[in-house]
Design a protein around this motif. Structure first.
Motif, short mmCIF file in Angstrom:
data_model
loop_
_atom_site.label_atom_id
_atom_site.label_comp_id
_atom_site.label_asym_id
_atom_site.label_seq_id
_atom_site.Cartn_x
_atom_site.Cartn_y
_atom_site.Cartn_z
N ASN A 1 0.87 -1.18 0.00
CA ASN A 1 0.00 0.00 0.00
C ASN A 1 0.91 1.23 0.00
O ASN A 1 1.39 1.66 1.04
N ARG A 2 1.15 1.81 -1.17
CA ARG A 2 2.13 2.90 -1.28
C ARG A 2 1.72 4.13 -0.49
O ARG A 2 2.58 4.85 0.05
N TYR A 3 0.43 4.40 -0.39
CA TYR A 3 -0.01 5.56 0.38
C TYR A 3 0.20 5.35 1.87
O TYR A 3 0.59 6.28 2.60
N TRP A 4 -0.03 4.15 2.34
CA TRP A 4 0.20 3.82 3.74
C TRP A 4 1.67 3.98 4.09
O TRP A 4 2.03 4.58 5.10
N THR B 1 3.87 5.86 2.59
CA THR B 1 4.20 7.29 2.56
C THR B 1 3.80 7.97 3.85
O THR B 1 4.58 8.75 4.43
N HIS C 1 -4.48 16.52 1.92
CA HIS C 1 -3.12 16.56 1.40
C HIS C 1 -2.60 17.98 1.25
O HIS C 1 -1.48 18.30 1.68
N THR D 1 -5.79 5.74 4.04
CA THR D 1 -4.95 4.75 3.34
C THR D 1 -5.45 3.34 3.59
O THR D 1 -5.26 2.45 2.76
N TYR E 1 -8.14 2.67 1.15
CA TYR E 1 -7.49 2.34 -0.13
C TYR E 1 -7.04 0.87 -0.12
O TYR E 1 -7.21 0.15 -1.12
N THR F 1 4.10 12.81 -4.06
CA THR F 1 3.58 11.64 -4.78
C THR F 1 2.21 11.19 -4.26
O THR F 1 1.61 10.28 -4.82
N TYR F 2 1.72 11.80 -3.18
CA TYR F 2 0.47 11.39 -2.55
C TYR F 2 -0.72 11.97 -3.32
O TYR F 2 -0.91 13.19 -3.38
N LYS F 3 -1.54 11.10 -3.92
CA LYS F 3 -2.68 11.54 -4.75
C LYS F 3 -4.01 10.98 -4.24
O LYS F 3 -5.02 11.05 -4.95
N LEU F 4 -4.02 10.41 -3.04
CA LEU F 4 -5.20 9.68 -2.59
C LEU F 4 -6.42 10.58 -2.41
O LEU F 4 -7.55 10.12 -2.59
#
Length: 469
Positions: free
Chosen positions: A251-254, A256, A317, A369, A372, A449-452
């Motif tokens: 989970n890339r957002y987690w 980050t 964000h 996240t 997500y 890079t965070y786009k959630l």
């Protein structure tokens, strides 16, 4: 047990202020522990208990080996818990008293202890407070954001309310704790061996706050997204530990947000514990700690009343990124302010504005996240996902203290000296001003890079459709 949370069981509900305040109060007592560990522990151990700063850093560094493991274990326990209080709140009831007692003992190192015995005592109590009892409360507490509601706006609100109560605790601690130590002990200053009785009594007061705030939180919250059973039977785990970990680390957002949380708490050590050394040894007056750090805490407190409006208009964000910029400018400002107390207060207020914006959003962003992760993998790991918040916090505070101790030792800091050397003062200035700037710049670049925020509305729509089938 008395409960004044909203009666609805709808997991998608907007919460009432009774729920929000009830949740936030839970962080008040724990924030005292968090603040004392980050701001006072190093100075207490070096100047009151007379332990070398390098030894303290080594104790904390070794203790970090236990932290990540204990967080994962507690996260797994939360995910598997079933009780009439739900998954999380039951642990606040069980662990508040042990946390209070162990905190008192950590700040009550017996003067009769010397050498290795003293180091063992500090090592054991530090790990009981940090790796065991605090973890067993903080992981469930953070899990309550996801367990109370699935509404993304409420995730942000609960995170913000939690930070408001943390900031109130910090203001109270900055204002009253040292005064209590001096009052109870009768010593001229709190950082003297003669002040030990005052540390013990002041920490007992903190212990009472821990227990009372935890019980209020239990009575003021309700777990709507988790199954509760009255007979307390332990269920079979729905998702294996390996599968849950794999989901989180994909989970890339987690990932980050966990890094961003680590940086925030690392920086907290630099401006809280660093401020004590800066005021005592660079400015020459420990009492300046109260106005200097309260400027930060009061500005943070005021800012967080406005962040929900910015969050609603610009998203979590963007609010977080603006906060990082404010913090960065604030640390640069104190770096150039030198010994001007007026400028230090002004730029600390700017740090507080930035921290109010960024810190208020961070906990809600972590909860997002996990939404997500559920959308991507088909299941939500609430306990283990929030265990990482505790891990990031403790690693940030712990590694921050380790770096603090090592840099102080490298600079030749001597806790028994009336006046510190020029190299020790330079080390304190580096920790208090320049190291946080570098950490903030790195975090800002990664957070680009965070786009959630943009993806979340569609994700939640998909999840609602999936749950309705």
């Amino acid at each position: 047990m008395l409960n004044f949370a909203s009666k609805t069981n709808d997991p998608n509900t907007r919460l009432g202020w009774n729920d929000r305040i009830g949740y936030g109060v839970g962080n008040f007592g724990m924030a005292w522990v968090n603040g004392m560990m980050s701001a006072f522990l190093m100075k207490y151990l070096t100047d009151v208990s007379l332990i070398d700063a390098g030894v303290v850093s080594m104790i904390i560094a070794i203790s970090k080996l236990f932290d990540g493991v204990s967080d994962l274990i507690m996260g797994r326990i939360v995910d598997g818990t079933r009780s009439k209080f739900g998954k999380a709140r039951v642990w606040l009831v069980r662990m508040c008293l042990p946390l209070a007692i162990s905190t008192v003992l950590l700040f009550s190192v017996p003067s009769s202890m010397t050498g290795v015995i003293k180091y063992i005592y500090v090592f054991i109590l530090y790990n009981l407070v940090n790796a065991v009892f605090y973890t067993a409360m903080f992981v469930p507490f953070n899990s309550l954001i996801s367990l109370s509601t699935t509404d993304s706006y409420e995730h942000g609100m609960l995170g913000n309310i939690s930070m408001i109560f943390q900031t109130i605790a910090n203001i109270c601690m900055n204002t009253f704790f040292m005064a209590m130590v001096v009052k109870f002990s009768g010593a001229a200053e709190p950082y003297m061996a003669e002040a030990q009785s005052g540390w013990t009594m002041a920490t007992i007061v903190v212990g009472i706050l821990i227990v009372v705030s935890a019980l209020i939180c239990v009575c003021g919250t309700k777990e709507r997204t988790a199954v509760q059973v009255e007979n307390g039977e332990k269920p079979k785990d729905e998702v294996s530990t390996g599968k849950a970990l794999k989901s989180l680390f994909h989970n890339r957002y987690w990932l980050t947000m966990i890094f961003a949380m680590f940086v925030i708490f690392f920086i907290i050590v630099m401006y809280s514990a660093g401020a004590i050394y800066y005021c005592s040894d660079v400015l020459g007056d420990y009492s300046l700690y109260t106005p200097v750090n309260n400027a930060l805490s009061i500005a943070q407190f005021a800012t967080m009343f406005f962040t929900p409006f910015f969050m609603k208009k610009f998203g979590k964000h963007m609010t977080y990124m603006v906060g990082l910029i404010g913090m960065g400018i604030g640390f640069l400002g104190t770096g150039f302010a030198g010994t001007s107390v007026a400028l230090l207060i002004v730029f600390n207020a700017l740090k507080g504005i930035g921290l109010g914006a960024a810190g208020g959003m961070a906990f809600g962003m972590v909860a997002d996240t996990l939404e997500y992760g559920e959308w991507k993998d088909g299941f939500k790991t609430v306990g283990m996902g929030n265990a990482a918040i505790s891990a990031a916090q403790k690693l940030g505070l712990g590694i921050g203290q380790v770096v603090l101790g090592w840099v102080l030792a490298f600079g030749g800091y001597d806790g028994a000296a009336a006046v510190q050397s020029a190299s020790a003062k330079a080390a304190i200035s580096f920790l208090y001003n320049w190291l946080p700037v570098a950490m903030i710049v790195v975090t800002f670049i990664i957070m680009l890079t965070y786009k959630l925020d943009k993806e979340l509305p569609q994700i939640q729509k998909d999840l609602e459709e999936r749950h309705s089938k």
